[in-house]
Design an enzyme around this catalytic site. Sequence first.
Site, PDB file in Angstrom:
ATOM      1  N   GLU A  60      -6.311  18.796  -3.707  1.00 16.27           N
ATOM      2  CA  GLU A  60      -7.038  20.064  -3.650  1.00 16.27           C
ATOM      3  C   GLU A  60      -6.186  21.212  -4.185  1.00 16.27           C
ATOM      4  OE1 GLU A  60      -7.985  17.995   0.364  1.00 16.27           O
ATOM      5  OE2 GLU A  60      -6.500  17.844  -1.239  1.00 16.27           O
ATOM      6  N   CYS A  83      -7.034  18.361   4.605  1.00 15.31           N
ATOM      7  CA  CYS A  83      -6.177  18.385   5.794  1.00 15.31           C
ATOM      8  C   CYS A  83      -6.108  19.795   6.371  1.00 15.31           C
ATOM      9  CB  CYS A  83      -4.786  17.870   5.468  1.00 15.31           C
ATOM     10  SG  CYS A  83      -3.813  18.964   4.407  1.00 15.31           S
ATOM     11  N   CYS A  92      -4.443  22.230   3.583  1.00 13.17           N
ATOM     12  CA  CYS A  92      -5.309  22.452   2.413  1.00 13.17           C
ATOM     13  C   CYS A  92      -6.479  23.354   2.773  1.00 13.17           C
ATOM     14  CB  CYS A  92      -5.820  21.115   1.874  1.00 13.17           C
ATOM     15  SG  CYS A  92      -4.546  20.151   1.034  1.00 13.17           S
ATOM     16  N   THR A 204       6.098 -22.088  -0.544  1.00 11.58           N
ATOM     17  CA  THR A 204       5.652 -21.630  -1.864  1.00 11.58           C
ATOM     18  C   THR A 204       6.837 -21.281  -2.750  1.00 11.58           C
ATOM     19  OG1 THR A 204       3.568 -20.778  -0.973  1.00 11.58           O
ATOM     20  CG2 THR A 204       4.293 -19.870  -3.073  1.00 11.58           C
ATOM     21  N   ASP A 208       6.974 -23.383  -6.086  1.00  9.81           N
ATOM     22  CA  ASP A 208       6.516 -22.630  -7.261  1.00  9.81           C
ATOM     23  C   ASP A 208       7.606 -21.781  -7.912  1.00  9.81           C
ATOM     24  OD1 ASP A 208       4.155 -23.709  -6.432  1.00  9.81           O
ATOM     25  OD2 ASP A 208       3.110 -21.810  -6.120  1.00  9.81           O
ATOM     26  N   ARG A 215       3.217  -6.979 -12.633  1.00  4.38           N
ATOM     27  CA  ARG A 215       3.445  -7.052 -14.079  1.00  4.38           C
ATOM     28  C   ARG A 215       2.405  -6.267 -14.872  1.00  4.38           C
ATOM     29  NH1 ARG A 215       4.747 -12.199 -12.172  1.00  4.38           N
ATOM     30  NH2 ARG A 215       2.779 -13.179 -12.794  1.00  4.38           N
ATOM     31  N   SER A 231      12.034 -19.596   8.089  1.00  3.75           N
ATOM     32  CA  SER A 231      12.621 -19.828   9.410  1.00  3.75           C
ATOM     33  C   SER A 231      14.089 -20.218   9.334  1.00  3.75           C
ATOM     34  CB  SER A 231      11.845 -20.921  10.146  1.00  3.75           C
ATOM     35  OG  SER A 231      10.491 -20.572  10.284  1.00  3.75           O
ATOM     36  N   GLY A 304       0.778 -20.854   0.763  1.00  6.17           N
ATOM     37  CA  GLY A 304       0.234 -22.204   0.762  1.00  6.17           C
ATOM     38  C   GLY A 304      -0.637 -22.467   1.966  1.00  6.17           C
ATOM     39  N   LEU A 307       0.820 -21.497   5.744  1.00  6.53           N
ATOM     40  CA  LEU A 307       0.870 -20.073   6.085  1.00  6.53           C
ATOM     41  C   LEU A 307      -0.523 -19.457   6.059  1.00  6.53           C
ATOM     42  CD1 LEU A 307       2.453 -17.642   6.911  1.00  6.53           C
ATOM     43  CD2 LEU A 307       3.139 -17.282   4.525  1.00  6.53           C
TER      44      LEU A 307
END
Length: 375
Positions: A60, A83, A92, A204, A208, A215, A231, A304, A307
């Site tokens: 604003e 606000c 504001c 994972t 992977d 990106r 863990s 995976g 999880l």
Amino acid sequence: MSTRSSISEVDDAWMARALELAGRGTALAHPNPIVGAVVVKNGRVVGEGFHKYDKRDHAEIVALKQAGAKARGSTLHVNLEPCCHTGRTGPCTKAIIAAGVRRVVAAMKDPNPAVSGRGFAELRRAGIEVTPAVREEEAKRLNEAFAWWMRTGRPLVTLKSALTLDGQIALRPGSPTAISSAASRKEVQHLRHAADAVLTGIGTVLSDNPRLTDRTGLPRRRPLLRVVLDSSLRISARSKLVQSARKDVIVFTLQTLDSPKARALEKAGVEVVRVRSRAGRPDLRAVLRELGRRQILSAILEAGADLNGGALQAGVVDKVLLFYAPRIMGTRGVPFARISGQWFAKGPTLSNLMLRHVGPDFAVEGYLHDVYGNH
């Protein structure tokens, strides 16, 4: 142009512009909400802007400064209630009143309890006409992470996954499998860009070896925080996550922090945080509370089967986004979610379900929790 319906159409159009401007603050406004504003006088834009946290001024104020004296007698369109409290900047509402704005059109109330409804009330007491709830649902989606963090103190968690039509996420355990299309993968990058953090499990990471980076090439004021639940501190110092760590990787573990492995990770730029255990694994609720304390408003869960299942079972998933590829893999693949022990007494049900095509895939999006509650 004087009928109620035509005014509504005009308000709708200018609010669309305010929302478009607000979107430019994606990844630049956090931990503040994403806000855009347009000052209109005699049917013409005299000022507009959006909020960038590092620039301090709220949307604003940016728009009013651009409008200058032309703001007197104008209409201000903004996607969030202005606000009325002092934080990093002044209220504001006082600036709007001082500028002589005649009318304020807003999309939604501010979910911040320090503001909610009070900003509108202050403007009305000053004789400014207030028109709320214009494009409200669109505005709520834009700032759902901020609203959830305000309500709960933890980030909004979106479980994202790519699946075959028969619900498989990989050909076999430990075997990375490309499932979704290039169009879906591009959308995931934009999803990451809008998020504060991405969460995954050590399984994972080991199978992977992902980077889990944003990106898109678009600017962001904070790097995407990459979070690993590990863990036993099995993450390798040679993994892409550790090799690319620039104080933007956190590993939550059950292990002591004075071990040689923990010290080596810290030296490599990885923060290691010990967290309490739940069923022999890092307590997901404790992890999310710590992320919320660090002003992480939104997190994507890219993990995976174990999880995914654990997060669903713990009730910490707020939103689901599944990309289904037009493929069938068969029952020997890896399922989307694996649950320890007995299955849910009543399976989670998505609300506000949305279906759409993404290239040759289709996406299913929905909510497991009511983000706004009574707001």
